[in-house]
Design an enzyme around this catalytic site. Structure first.
Site, PDB file in Angstrom:
ATOM      1  N   LYS A   1      25.099  48.660  99.852  1.00 40.33           N
ATOM      2  CA  LYS A   1      25.020  50.050 100.304  1.00 40.33           C
ATOM      3  C   LYS A   1      25.029  50.926  99.069  1.00 40.33           C
ATOM      4  O   LYS A   1      25.994  50.927  98.304  1.00 40.33           O
ATOM      5  CB  LYS A   1      26.190  50.398 101.229  1.00 40.33           C
ATOM      6  CG  LYS A   1      26.160  51.846 101.701  1.00 40.33           C
ATOM      7  CD  LYS A   1      26.939  52.055 102.974  1.00 40.33           C
ATOM      8  CE  LYS A   1      26.850  53.517 103.403  1.00 40.33           C
ATOM      9  NZ  LYS A   1      27.317  53.723 104.771  1.00 40.33           N
TER      10      LYS A   1
ATOM     11  N   GLU B   1      29.563  48.652  98.488  1.00 40.82           N
ATOM     12  CA  GLU B   1      29.119  50.034  98.303  1.00 40.82           C
ATOM     13  C   GLU B   1      29.691  50.645  97.032  1.00 40.82           C
ATOM     14  O   GLU B   1      30.828  51.126  97.039  1.00 40.82           O
ATOM     15  CB  GLU B   1      29.538  50.895  99.512  1.00 40.82           C
ATOM     16  CG  GLU B   1      29.087  52.349  99.376  1.00 40.82           C
ATOM     17  CD  GLU B   1      29.585  53.249 100.500  1.00 40.82           C
ATOM     18  OE1 GLU B   1      30.591  52.910 101.153  1.00 40.82           O
ATOM     19  OE2 GLU B   1      28.975  54.301 100.710  1.00 40.82           O
TER      20      GLU B   1
HETATM   21  P1  13P Z   1      27.604  59.547 104.011  1.00 40.97           P
HETATM   22  O1  13P Z   1      26.261  59.205 104.614  1.00 40.97           O
HETATM   23  O2  13P Z   1      28.229  60.769 104.633  1.00 40.97           O
HETATM   24  O3  13P Z   1      27.557  59.591 102.527  1.00 40.97           O
HETATM   25  O4  13P Z   1      28.589  58.387 104.399  1.00 40.97           O
HETATM   26  C1  13P Z   1      28.169  57.073 104.266  1.00 40.97           C
HETATM   27  C2  13P Z   1      29.279  56.202 103.869  1.00 40.97           C
HETATM   28  O5  13P Z   1      29.476  55.149 104.452  1.00 40.97           O
HETATM   29  C3  13P Z   1      30.121  56.598 102.725  1.00 40.97           C
HETATM   30  O6  13P Z   1      31.032  55.616 102.415  1.00 40.97           O
END
Ligand code: 13P
Length: 341
Positions: free
Chosen positions: A220, A178
């Site tokens: 992600k 991510e």
């Molecule tokens: P949000 O959907 O609140 O952005 O959180 C997702 C997430 O995993 C952030 O690391």
């Protein structure tokens, strides 16, 4: 089963059509911010209630393939004594675990950070696998501001993500990588597109250099959109086009799937934007949602911290999951949805 076959099986279960992933992996201190929204103190009991309501809400298994948890959730049980990972597994929902340990300032690069957590990671993965984890998450932060992000910061975080992904795959756990491009700021959508494309290109070059199996990995990503303080906000169609253009410039087709974070967008906008992306048709990768705030906020508002509201709040949670599941298929009808704001 060899390790890679297990990874592919997990990836295809995570990316099952019409399902998404709940990111309930807020740290204990961030869980406190959620509880603060409903005027409850951040005690272990209140965190347990909050998480137990999320994980036991009836019907969520129709719309969720996975839930990302925080370390303490992996080790917590329901009031009836069933460990949270087992509650999810019994519903056919894959337990996931956030394994990064947060960020530290990157020396010499003001305003930029690098994510920590590689030390002892293999031992932690083996323990989490024993507790039932099938996939993991590691979040890197990409901030847009004057002169940043630098390539140095993107490269350093990409190496960390690649090393994490290698170790996860060796332990039979699917890595979710991510790189979150932060929504806060006054940048334009054009800047967000340039930065996200660059970050993803560097990330995938690095993942390939370190021989990570891209078919056993999930990206992600943030959506490509103007900063929350930018005067010119974009339509869902503009966001969808910019986001997919970015992916086509940077994400190899072998990647197992792409999931979105909500990043501080409202629940409704997160859902509408996902719907607009899905409406652009079939892509080389399955695409769905992995929201935290956009799913948890409607739940929290309905709960208000009051025991008598728990049943209704669970229905709202399942509704939010259902609306995003529809959106992941381009089937969300906002006019008929009176709940997501
Ligand atoms: P949000 O959907 O609140 O952005 O959180 C997702 C997430 O995993 C952030 O690391």
């Amino acid at each position: 089963m060899n390790t890679n076959a297990k990874l592919y099986e997990t990836v295809s279960a995570m990316m099952a059509p019409g399902k998404g992933i709940l990111a309930a992996d807020e740290s204990d201190s961030t869980a406190g911010k959620r509880l603060d929204m409903v005027h409850l103190p951040n005690t272990p009991e209140n965190r347990q209630d909050f998480r137990e309501y999320l994980f036991t809400a009836p019907g969520i298994e129709e719309y969720l393939s996975g839930v990302i948890m925080y370390d303490s959730s992996m080790r917590t049980a329901t009031d009836d004594g069933i460990p949270f990972p087992d509650v999810l597994t019994a519903k056919g929902i894959l337990p996931g675990i956030k394994v990064d340990l947060g960020t530290k300032d990157l020396d010499g690069f003001p305003g930029e950070v690098v994510t920590q957590g590689l030390d002892g990671l293999e031992e932690r993965f083996n323990e989490y696998a024993d507790l039932g984890a099938r996939f993991a998450k590691w979040r890197a932060v990409v901030t847009i501001d004057d002169g940043i992000p630098t390539d140095a910061c993107l490269e350093m975080n990409a190496v960390m993500l690649a090393r994490y992904a290698q170790i996860a795959q060796r332990c039979g756990i699917v890595p979710m990588v991510e790189p979150e491009v932060i929504f806060a700021g006054d940048h334009t959508i054009e800047t967000a597109e340039l930065v996200t494309t660059r970050a993803l290109q560097i990330l995938f070059q690095t993942l390939m250099k370190y021989r990570v199996d891209l078919g056993g990995l999930i990206l992600k990503s943030s959506m490509v959109l103007a900063g929350d303080m930018c005067r010119e906000q974009s339509s869902p169609e503009e966001i969808a086009n910019a986001t997919l253009r970015t992916f086509h410039m940077s994400v190899p087709h072998e990647v197992g799937g792409i999931v979105f974070l909500s990043g501080g967008q409202s629940p409704r906008r997160s859902t509408e934007n996902l719907n607009a992306i899905a409406k652009l048709g079939r892509q080389p990768w399955p695409i769905t949602y992995s929201y935290s705030r956009a799913i948890e906020e409607p739940f929290l508002m309905a709960w208000g911290g009051k025991p008598e509201n728990v049943g209704e709040a669970m229905r709202v949670l399942a509704h939010a999951c259902k609306m995003n599941s529809l959106a992941s298929q381009g089937l969300y009808n906002g006019a008929e949805d009176t709940i997501l704001k």
